[in-house]
Design a protein around this motif. Structure first.
Motif, mmCIF file in Angstrom:
data_model
loop_
_atom_site.group_PDB
_atom_site.id
_atom_site.type_symbol
_atom_site.label_atom_id
_atom_site.label_comp_id
_atom_site.label_asym_id
_atom_site.label_seq_id
_atom_site.Cartn_x
_atom_site.Cartn_y
_atom_site.Cartn_z
ATOM 1 N N ILE A 266 7.480 9.277 5.865
ATOM 2 C CA ILE A 266 7.498 10.548 6.402
ATOM 3 C C ILE A 266 7.952 10.947 7.838
ATOM 4 C CG2 ILE A 266 6.211 12.652 6.363
ATOM 5 C CD1 ILE A 266 5.039 11.859 3.499
ATOM 6 N N LYS A 267 7.187 10.083 8.464
ATOM 7 C CA LYS A 267 7.307 10.003 9.951
ATOM 8 C C LYS A 267 8.741 9.798 10.456
ATOM 9 C CE LYS A 267 3.380 10.812 11.698
ATOM 10 N NZ LYS A 267 3.144 12.462 12.404
ATOM 11 N N LEU B 251 10.349 10.320 -2.755
ATOM 12 C CA LEU B 251 9.040 10.591 -2.223
ATOM 13 C C LEU B 251 8.867 12.131 -1.660
ATOM 14 C CD1 LEU B 251 6.372 9.001 -0.888
ATOM 15 C CD2 LEU B 251 7.857 9.030 1.099
ATOM 16 N N ALA C 2 3.970 5.578 2.448
ATOM 17 C CA ALA C 2 4.388 6.936 2.476
ATOM 18 C C ALA C 2 4.140 7.629 4.059
ATOM 19 C CB ALA C 2 3.577 7.970 1.560
ATOM 20 N N ARG C 3 3.280 7.408 4.753
ATOM 21 C CA ARG C 3 2.816 7.750 5.826
ATOM 22 C C ARG C 3 4.146 7.522 6.746
ATOM 23 N NH1 ARG C 3 -3.760 6.190 5.417
ATOM 24 N NH2 ARG C 3 -4.458 8.480 4.940
ATOM 25 N N ASP D 95 0.947 -1.244 -0.127
ATOM 26 C CA ASP D 95 -0.041 0.118 0.139
ATOM 27 C C ASP D 95 0.687 1.170 -0.033
ATOM 28 O OD1 ASP D 95 -1.920 2.269 1.269
ATOM 29 O OD2 ASP D 95 -3.101 0.626 1.448
ATOM 30 N N ASP D 96 0.976 2.033 -1.031
ATOM 31 C CA ASP D 96 1.705 3.222 -1.355
ATOM 32 C C ASP D 96 1.389 4.339 -0.020
ATOM 33 O OD1 ASP D 96 2.841 1.910 -3.325
ATOM 34 O OD2 ASP D 96 2.228 3.097 -4.918
ATOM 35 N N VAL D 97 0.096 4.348 0.093
ATOM 36 C CA VAL D 97 -0.207 5.572 1.220
ATOM 37 C C VAL D 97 0.241 5.121 2.340
ATOM 38 C CG1 VAL D 97 -2.232 6.709 2.197
ATOM 39 C CG2 VAL D 97 -2.134 6.340 -0.205
ATOM 40 N N GLN D 98 0.225 3.765 2.804
ATOM 41 C CA GLN D 98 0.605 3.460 4.324
ATOM 42 C C GLN D 98 2.398 3.540 4.226
ATOM 43 O OE1 GLN D 98 -2.066 3.791 5.957
ATOM 44 N NE2 GLN D 98 -2.150 1.892 6.926
#
Lengths: 310, 536
Positions: free
Chosen positions: B321-322, B354, B317-318, B312-315
Motif C-alpha cells: 500500500i505504501k 489487494l 499489505a502494509r 506475513d500477509d499484513v506486513q
C-alpha cells in the motif's frame, strides 16, 4: 419397492447432496489473490509467457486463447498427461485405473439409455437403437472393469512395495483401492452371468419408474451393494479430486485475470477489506477482531519521524 | 521416514552427510565437502535445532512444560484462523484445496531441488511438511478426527517437538513452486509452506529475524529494509551520479521525486549498497533512451522489496500500500520494477487484488521496458563488447510466477555476439531457483547460510557449471546474467563459498549492466571482473 432399491435411492441422494455441497463450498469461497503459475495455456504463448511481457499491457485488449487451453486440458483429463511426463512408473497403473473408471461410467450411461429405451418399449432384440446401447454397455463396461481391475491391483501392489509411496499410504487408501477393485471384479463377474446386462438394465428401469425390480442374483447383489456403498461414501473422500483439478488449475494456477476496473472484483475486494482480523501476533495489532483488514493494513505500528538507525 | 515421525523424540530427526549430497559437475566432481558446521553447545542449548541440526529461526526452547503447551495451543489457534474466511480470504480457496486433495503420489518430489540435492532426504520432500500440517488438521481440528486416526493415516502426536521442527521446516523450502507445476491434481505444496509460515508469524510472532525485525519492520520504520533513511538514499543517488561520470564520462542527473514523470522506477534498495552499478546502469539507459521517469526518496518508495510476500500477509499489505501511495502522490502513469524478482511478483501479481482498481497504479516489469528500448533503436549496441560466454538465470518470481520469459532473452541475444548466449537446462518457466528464494538469500543466522550454499543453492550451482562445461579454464571469463537482487545475493554466496571465479572464471551480473557494457558510445567497459576490481 425393496430394500435394495431404497438403498440405491438413498445412496444417490447422499451423493448428489454432499457432492454439490462440496462444490458449493469451494465455489463460494472468497476470490483469492492472484497466485497463477506459468505456463498458463490461455495466454497462448508456447514459451510460457504472459501479458506482462508487453509494455503498457493494461492498455491492450486481453487475448485469451481458449483453444490453447483445451489443447492442454483434454489430454490431461483423458490421459493424465502430467503424470505420464513426470511419474511414468505410477502412470502405468493409474492410467488404466482411471480409464477403467471412465469407461465403466460410460457403460453405466449406456445402461441407463438402454433402460430408458426399455421403458419406452424398445428392447434390444426389437430395436436397433436399443441393441446399439446394449452393445456399447457391454464394450464400455467390460473393458472398463478389466482395466479398472488391472489398475486397482497394480496401484495396491505399488503402494505396498514402492518405498516412496509406502510411507505415505494409509489403511484407508488401500481400502479405497480395494473397494473400487472389488466393484470392477464383481462387475465383470456379473457380466459373465448376464452377458447382455439384461437384469441390470431391468433393475435400472425399475428405479427410473419407481416400480418393483427384477430378481437379482447373488453376484449382482454384491456388486450393487459395493457400488451404492461407494457412491454414498465417495463425496466424503479425497477421491473427489476432480474438484481440485478444476479449481486448482482453472481457478488458481491459470487465473491471471488482472484488476482493471471490473465492478464485481472491486466490490469483492471492498467487502474482504472490511472483514475482521483476529490474528494474535503483536505486530498485527488486530485487537482481537476489533480491527478490519483495511485498518490493520493501513496502520504502521513503527511509524515515527525518520531518524538515524542506532 | 513417515511424516508422523516428526514428533519422535531425539536430538535430531535427520543427519546431513556431505557424501550423500548430489555430486557437483566438474571441476567440483571430486570435491570433498565438509559437513555443515555444528551449532556451538551454547547455541544448541539456546535454539531449537532438532530437525536437521540447522537453525534458521533461532527459535528459543520453552523452559517449562506450560510454555510448551501454550505454544502448541497457539499453533492450533493459528491453524484455525488460517482456514477461516475472515483471517485468510486471500488464500483460503487454494489452501483448502491443497490441504484436502493430495493423492500422495510423490510426483512432486523429484521436481524439488532441495529434496533432490540433499540426496533424497525425506524431511525435505515437498509432501512431508504438507502432510504433517494435514495430519494435524485432520486429527486435532476436524470433528471425530481422533477416531481411527491410525487407519485413516493421520495419527500424529502434537507436541512442542512437532511444532518446533515444523517451524524450521517451513524455512527449508524456497517457495519456487516447481512441485506445483508437476502435480497432476494441482496441489500447491509451495503455498502450504507459505501458509505455514503465516501461522508462525501472524499468530505466534515467529519469523526469521532477517526477514521480520531486520526486514519488513525496518522497512516500515526507516523506509527501507536496509535501514537506509531518506537522507542516506539522497546522498547515495548523488554519489551514483559521480560514479556514472567516472565510468561513462557523462554527467547524468538522476531524477528524484519528479512530479509528473511518467514512470516511477523502484529498485531493491540492496542494489544501492551491494551492486550500485545496477541502478547506475538503469540511469544511463533511461537517460539515453529519453525515458520520462523518477526515483523516489519518500518513505518506503525507495525500496521495492516486500518481505511480507514470504511470511506475513499484513506486513505484505502494509508495504504494498505504501508503494502504491508513493506512486499516486507523484502522479506517475506506471511503476516500473527494477531487477528484483520478488518485488515483481509482490507488486504486479499479488498486490493486484489487494485494493479496488481505482486505487491501483499500473505496474510493469523493467525487462519489458528494456526490451522495448532495445527494439526502439534509440540506443546503439555493439554485441562484440560482450564477447564472452553468457548464460541467463531465470528468477522464479518473474518467470514461473509471472510469465515474463522472452524479453530478457531477446535482450541478451541482441547485446551478445552470435553463439555467446546459452541457455541452462532446464530454463524459462521450468527453471530452478537460485537457492536464495523466499528470504533465504538474506537469512544469515546460525549455520543456515551453510545449509543454503550446500543444499538449496546446489541445483543452481550445478546448472551454472553445466552451462559452461568445456570452457572451464579460469582464463576464459564467463558471465551469469542474474536479473534479480536476491538471486544475485545467493549467487554471490555460492561464488564465495566454492571460489567459483578463481576456479572456473565464472562471474555474475545483472541485465542492465550487460546492456550498458554493450552501448556503442560507452568508451570503457562498464562491467568489471573480480580480478580487475581492486575493491573486490
Amino acid at each position: 419397492m425393496d430394500i435394495l432399491q431404497l438403498l440405491t435411492y438413498a445412496s444417490g441422494v447422499i451423493f448428489v447432496v454432499f457432492f454439490a455441497r462440496k462444490l458449493l463450498k469451494y465455489w463460494t469461497m472468497p476470490m483469492h489473490v492472484r497466485w497463477e503459475l506459468y505456463p498458463v495455456p490461455h495466454e497462448g504463448k508456447e514459451w510460457g509467457g504472459s501479458f506482462y511481457e508487453d509494455v503498457d499491457h493494461w492498455k491492450k485488449t486481453r487475448h485469451v486463447d481458449h483453444v490453447a487451453q483445451y489443447r492442454f486440458m483434454v489430454p490431461e483429463i483423458l490421459f493424465i498427461r502430467a503424470l505420464y511426463e513426470d511419474n511414468r512408473p505410477l502412470w502405468r497403473w493409474t492410467f488404466p485405473f482411471h480409464l477403467g473408471l471412465y469407461l465403466s461410467i460410460g457403460g453405466l450411461v449406456f445402461l441407463a439409455i438402454g433402460a430408458l429405451l426399455q421403458i419406452a418399449g424398445r428392447a434390444p432384440d426389437a430395436s436397433g437403437l436399443a441393441a446399439l446401447a446394449q452393445s456399447l454397455t457391454i464394450i464400455f463396461g467390460v473393458i472398463g472393469f478389466a482395466l479398472g481391475t488391472i489398475g486397482a491391483v497394480g496401484l495396491i501392489v505399488k503402494r505396498l512395495t514402492d518405498p516412496m509411496l509406502k510411507d505415505y499410504t494409509s489403511g484407508l487408501d488401500l481400502l479405497n483401492l480395494f473397494w473400487l477393485g472389488a466393484i470392477f471384479v464383481t462387475g465383470f463377474l456379473v457380466w459373465l452371468s448376464d452377458p447382455g446386462f439384461a437384469v441390470s438394465r431391468g433393475y435400472l428401469a425399475s428405479l427410473l419408474t419407481f416400480s418393483p425390480g427384477p430378481s437379482l442374483g447373488g453376484m449382482q447383489i454384491i456388486n450393487l451393494l459395493l457400488f451404492i456403498g461407494f457412491w454414498a461414501y465417495f463425496p466424503f473422500t479425497h477421491m473427489t479430486h476432480m474438484i481440485s483439478k478444476y479449481f486448482m488449475w482453472d481457478k488458481v494456477k491459470w487465473d491471471d485475470m488482472p484488476n482493471r476496473g471490473d465492478a464485481g472484483m472491486d466490490s469483492k475486494i471492498k467487502a474482504y477489506l472490511s472483514y475482521p482480523v483476529s490474528w494474535s501476533g503483536a505486530h498485527i495489532g488486530a485487537e482481537g477482531g476489533k480491527k478490519s483488514w483495511a485498518e490493520v493494513a493501513t496502520t504502521n505500528p513503527w511509524a515515527q519521524p525518520q531518524k538515524e538507525e542506532k | 521416514m513417515r511424516p508422523e515421525e516428526i514428533s519422535k523424540p531425539g536430538e535430531r530427526l535427520e543427519y546431513l552427510d556431505p557424501k550423500k549430497l548430489a555430486p557437483l559437475p566438474p571441476p567440483y566432481d571430486d570435491l570433498e565437502e565438509e559437513p555443515i558446521t555444528e551449532l556451538t553447545e551454547e547455541q544448541k542449548k539456546k535454539w531449537e535445532h532438532s530437525l536437521d541440526g540447522v537453525s534458521a529461526l533461532n527459535l528459543p526452547r520453552p523452559e517449562t512444560k506450560e510454555e510448551e503447551d501454550k505454544l502448541v495451543l497457539a499453533f492450533l489457534r493459528g491453524y484455525e484462523k488460517l482456514v477461516s474466511k475472515e483471517n485468510n480470504w486471500a488464500f483460503l480457496q487454494p489452501l483448502s484445496l491443497s490441504l484436502e486433495y493430495c493423492a500422495r503420489c510423490q510426483t512432486c518430489a523429484d521436481a524439488c531441488p532441495v529434496y533432490e540435492m540433499s540426496g533424497h532426504k525425506d524431511i525435505y520432500r515437498p509432501t512431508f511438511r504438507s502432510d504433517v500440517l494435514r495430519k494435524i488438521g485432520k486429527k486435532y481440528l476436524s470433528p471425530g478426527g481422533k477416531i481411527l486416526a491410525g487407519f485413516r493415516g493421520h495419527d500424529i502426536d502434537l507436541k512442542w517437538e512437532t511444532i518446533a521442527r515444523l517451524a524450521e521446516l517451513a524455512y527449508r523450502c524456497t517457495l519456487c513452486r516447481r512441485c506445483t507445476q508437476v502435480c497432476p491434481i494441482g496441489v500447491d505444496n509451495g503455498l502450504i509452506t507459505h501458509e505455514l509460515r503465516k501461522i508462525f508469524s501472524m499468530e505466534m510472532g515467529i519469523a526469521p529475524m532477517e526477514v521480520h525485525e531486520k526486514g519488513s519492520v525496518k522497512h516500515l520504520q526507516f523506509g527501507s529494509s536496509t535501514g537506509m533513511i531518506k537522507a542516506a538514499i539522497e546522498d547515495i543517488i548523488e554519489y551514483l551520479e559521480d560514479d556514472i561520470e567516472e565510468k561513462t564520462g557523462k554527467r547524468i542527473k538522476i531524477p528524484v521525486n519528479k512530479k509528473g514523470a511518467e514512470i516511477l522506477l523502484v529498485h531493491n534498495a540492496g542494489e544501492f549498497m551491494a551492486w550500485p552499478e545496477n541502478p547506475m546502469a538503469f540511469a544511463v539507459l533511461f537517460d539515453a533512451a529519453g525515458i520520462s521517469y523518477t526515483l523516489s526518496t519518500e518513505f518506503v518508495g525507495y525500496d521495492a522489496v516486500n518481505y511480507g510476500l514470504w511470511y506475513d500477509d499484513v506486513q505484505f499489505a502494509r508495504v504494498a500500500i505504501k508503494h502504491l501511495e508513493v506512486a499516486r502522490d507523484l502522479g506517475v502513469k506506471k511503476i516500473v520494477i527494477g531487477e528484483c524478482g520478488h518485488a515483481h511478483k509482490a507488486l504486479s501479481v499479488i498486490a493486484d487484488r489487494l485494493l479496488p482498481s481505482e486505487q491501483m497504479i499500473p505496474r510493469e516489469s523493467s525487462y519489458a521496458l528494456l526490451w522495448d528500448i532495445v527494439k526502439s533503436g534509440k540506443i546503439k549496441f555493439d554485441p562484440n563488447k560482450n564477447d564472452f560466454p553468457v548464460t541467463l538465470h531465470d528468477p522464479c518470481n518473474v518467470v514461473r510466477l509471472m510469465g515474463v520469459v522472452k524479453p530478457q532473452r531477446e535482450i541478451l541475444k541482441a547485446i551478445t555476439p552470435p553463439g555467446r548466449f546459452r541457455e541452462m537446462t532446464p530454463h524459462g518457466v521450468n527453471n530452478y531457483c537460485c537457492g536464495g528464494g523466499s528470504g533465504f538469500a538474506i537469512m544469515g543466522s546460525g549455520n543456515f547460510p551453510e545449509w543454503r550454499v550446500k543444499l538449496s543453492g546446489r541445483k543452481k550451482l550445478t546448472q551454472y557449471l553445466n552451462a559452461f562445461q568445456g570452457e572451464m579454464d579460469p582464463s576464459i571469463k564467463k558471465m551469469i546474467c542474474a536479473p534479480c537482487s536476491n538471486c544475485k545475493g545467493m549467487t554471490r554466496d555460492l561464488m564465495e563459498h566454492y571460489e567459483i571465479f578463481e576456479k572456473t572464471g565464472i562471474w555474475y551480473t545483472g541485465l542492465v549492466e550487460l546492456m550498458v557494457n554493450a552501448m556503442v558510445d560507452q568508451e570503457k567497459p562498464f562491467i568489471t571482473w573480480p580480478d580487475e576490481d581492486e575493491d573486490m
